[in-house]
Design an enzyme around this catalytic site. Structure first.
Site, PDB file in Angstrom:
ATOM      1  N   CYS A  47     -11.442  23.344 -23.189  1.00  0.00           N
ATOM      2  CA  CYS A  47     -11.961  24.355 -24.113  1.00  0.00           C
ATOM      3  C   CYS A  47     -11.268  24.174 -25.457  1.00  0.00           C
ATOM      4  CB  CYS A  47     -11.685  25.742 -23.527  1.00  0.00           C
ATOM      5  SG  CYS A  47     -12.028  27.116 -24.635  1.00  0.00           S
ATOM      6  N   SER A  49      -9.787  26.197 -27.296  1.00  0.00           N
ATOM      7  CA  SER A  49      -8.519  26.916 -27.432  1.00  0.00           C
ATOM      8  C   SER A  49      -7.330  26.087 -26.962  1.00  0.00           C
ATOM      9  CB  SER A  49      -8.563  28.226 -26.639  1.00  0.00           C
ATOM     10  OG  SER A  49      -9.696  28.957 -27.024  1.00  0.00           O
ATOM     11  N   HIS A  52      -6.029  24.343 -29.986  1.00  0.00           N
ATOM     12  CA  HIS A  52      -5.401  25.157 -31.039  1.00  0.00           C
ATOM     13  C   HIS A  52      -3.880  25.103 -30.945  1.00  0.00           C
ATOM     14  CE1 HIS A  52      -9.208  26.456 -32.286  1.00  0.00           C
ATOM     15  NE2 HIS A  52      -9.324  27.594 -31.663  1.00  0.00           N
ATOM     16  N   HIS A  69      -6.986  25.945 -19.278  1.00  0.00           N
ATOM     17  CA  HIS A  69      -7.173  27.325 -18.815  1.00  0.00           C
ATOM     18  C   HIS A  69      -8.587  27.531 -18.280  1.00  0.00           C
ATOM     19  CE1 HIS A  69      -8.676  27.318 -22.918  1.00  0.00           C
ATOM     20  NE2 HIS A  69      -9.423  28.357 -22.586  1.00  0.00           N
ATOM     21  N   CYS A 180     -13.419  29.947 -18.124  1.00  0.00           N
ATOM     22  CA  CYS A 180     -13.364  30.343 -19.543  1.00  0.00           C
ATOM     23  C   CYS A 180     -14.725  30.268 -20.215  1.00  0.00           C
ATOM     24  CB  CYS A 180     -12.349  29.551 -20.369  1.00  0.00           C
ATOM     25  SG  CYS A 180     -12.393  30.157 -22.072  1.00  0.00           S
TER      26      CYS A 180
END
Ligand code: COD
Ligand code: ZN
Length: 379
Positions: A47, A49, A52, A69, A180
Site C-alpha cells: 500500500c 502508506s 510514506h 500492513h 487495508c
C-alpha cells in the site's frame, strides 16, 4: 518438532534507511508474549502508506523497520491469555486495534480505539509491542514493528486485539487486500460518507484505496461517479469498476473542482479524497454542493500542512469527516471476507501484479511509477 515458544528464523524485508530499497534478511522472531500472537504471513499487498514511512521527507520516521500492513496469514502460536484465535486459524491483522474496553470501542460511532494512536499520527504508531520492546531482531539489532502488523516478514507478532479471525476457506492471496486497501476505500464510501442511492460522487486518487471507494460508491447506488487522477492510465479500470466520468486535473484548463461543479449543476453530493495533500483536500471541499455536500478524507501526505477552510464553506451546509480503515474493525472484517466469497464485490480488479515476496523492491518500483494498483506478494 513444533516452533511454539521458540525463536523462529525467517526472511523479512527490512528498511534500514529512508529512501533506500528494502533488504531481504534473515530475522529472528521471538515467541509471542501475553496477549500476542505469532502469525505466518501467506500473502500481502503493498500500500502507498508503506512507502510514506521510508520517504526521506517524512519527519518522525523510526528505523530500521519491517513495513507491511496489508497481509493475511495463519496463526502459528499464541501467548498467554489469548482467547480469540488458536494455532491454525486464518487471520487478517488490522492496523486498527479493538480493545473493547475504551470509550471508543464501546461506541457504535467509531472504529477508533485508544490503542490505535497515543500520539497524533497513526502512521507512526504501534511501532513496538505493549511492553515497549520489539519481537524482531536482525544482526543483533532490534527492528521496529509497523502499524502493529509488519507483514513484510514470513512470521510476525501481532497483538490479539489487532487480529480478525476469518473463515478457514478464505483465499488469503486475495483477502489480504481486506487488511487495508479495499476496506479503507470501500468503507470510506459505505460506512463513513454513507453514499446514498442516486447521488453524485467524486473520488480523488485512483490507487487501490480510491478504486475501492469507486466500488463503494457504485455498490451504494450512486448515479454518477466522477473519478479524478493525475495519471490517466488509471481511468480504464475506474470505468470498469463504475466510474461514469474521468478527469485528469493536469489536462484541464481550469481547476478540477470548477469542472466538476459545472458538470453536476452546482457540485457533487459526496466527495472522497483518496490521494491526500492540501490541493486535493481543497478540491474535495470545493467540488461538493452547498446545502449538503459531504467530504470524506482518507489520504495523508508526507509533512503536508493540510487544509485552510473558510467558515462560510461550512456554514453553507457542507460537512467534513475523516475516515480510517473505512470504519471497519476486527468484528466486522470477517463479514467482509464472507461477502467477498459470496461475490458481493470483486477484489481481482485491484490485483495488477503477483510476485514472490523476495521481489518486494520490484513491487515498490511498480507502485512508485504508478504502474500497479496492488501487487500481491506470495511468501
Ligand atoms: N490529484 C489526483 N490524484 C492524485 C494526485 C492529485 N493531486 N496526487 C496523486 N494522485 C493519485 C496518484 O496518481 C495515484 O493513482 C493515487 O492518487 C494514489 O494511489 P496509490 O496507489 O499511490 O495509493 P493507495 O491507494 O495505496 O493509498 C492512498 C492513500 C491516500 C491511502 C495513502 O497514500 C495515504 O495517504 N496514506 C496515509 C493515511 C494512512 O496511513 N492510512 C492508513 C493506512 S492506508
Ligand atoms: Zn494502507
Amino acid at each position: 518438532m513444533g516452533t511454539k515458544g521458540k525463536v523462529i528464523k525467517c526472511k523479512a524485508a527490512i528498511a534500514w534507511e529512508a529512501g533506500k530499497p528494502l533488504s531481504i534478511e534473515e530475522v529472528e522472531v521471538a515467541p509471542p508474549k501475553a496477549h500476542e500472537v505469532r502469525v505466518q504471513i501467506i500473502a500481502a499487498g503493498l500500500c502507498r502508506s508503506d512507502t510514506h514511512v521510508i520517504n526521506p521527507k517524512f519527519e518522525g520516521a523510526f528505523l530500521p523497520v519491517i513495513l507491511g500492513h496489508e497481509g493475511a496469514g495463519i496463526v502459528e502460536s499464541v501467548g498467554p491469555g489469548v482467547t480469540n484465535v488458536k494455532p491454525g486459524d486464518k487471520v487478517i491483522p488490522l492496523y486498527v486495534p479493538h480493545c473493547r474496553k475504551c470509550k471508543f470501542c464501546q461506541s457504535p460511532l467509531t472504529n477508533f480505539c485508544t490503542k490505535f494512536s497515543e500520539h497524533k499520527n497513526p502512521i507512526i504508531e504501534q511501532e513496538l509491542m505493549d511492553d515497549k520492546t520489539s519481537r524482531f531482531t536482525c544482526k543483533g539489532k532490534s527492528i521496529y514493528h509497523f502499524l502493529g502488523i509488519s507483514a513484510f516478514s514470513q512470521y510476525t507478532v501481532v497483538k490479539d486485539i489487532n487480529l480478525a479471525k476469518i473463515d478457514d476457506d478464505a483465499n488469503l492471496k486475495r483477502v489480504c487486500l481486506i487488511g487495508c486497501g479495499f476496506s479503507t476505500g470501500y468503507g470510506a464510501a459505505i460506512n463513513d460518507a454513507k453514499v446514498t442511492p442516486g447521488s453524485t460522487c467524486a473520488v480523488f486518487g485512483l490507487g487501490g484505496v480510491g478504486l475501492s471507494a469507486v466500488i463503494g460508491c457504485k455498490t451504494a447506488g450512486a448515479s454518477r461517479i466522477i473519478a479524478v487522477d493525475i495519471n490517466s492510465d488509471k481511468f480504464a479500470k475506474a470505468k470498469a469498476l463504475g466510474a461514469t466520468d474521468c478527469l485528469n486535473p493536469r489536462e484541464l484548463n481550469k481547476p478540477v473542482q470548477d469542472v466538476i461543479v459545472e458538470m453536476t449543476n452546482g457540485g457533487v453530493d459526496f466527495a472522497i479524497d483518496c490521494a491526500g495533500g492540501s490541493e486535493v483536500m481543497k478540491a474535495t471541499v470545493d467540488c461538493t454542493t452547498v446545502g449538503w455536500g459531504s467530504c470524506t478524507f482518507v489520504g495523508v501526505n508526507v509533512n503536508d500542512k493540510g487544509l485552510t477552510i473558510s467558515p462560510v464553506e461550512l456554514i453553507l451546509g457542507r460537512t467534513l469527516r475523516g475516515s480510517s480503515f473505512g470504519g471497519w474493525d476486527v468484528d466486522t472484517v470477517p463479514k467482509l471476507v464472507s461477502d467477498y466469497k459470496n461475490g458481493k464485490f470483486n477484489l481481482e480488479a485491484l490485483v495488477t501484479h503477483t510476485l514472490p515476496f523476495e521481489k518486494i523492491n520490484e513491487a515498490l518500483d511498480l507502485l512508485k511509477q504508478g504502474k500497479s494498483i496492488r501487487t500481491i506478494l506470495i511468501y
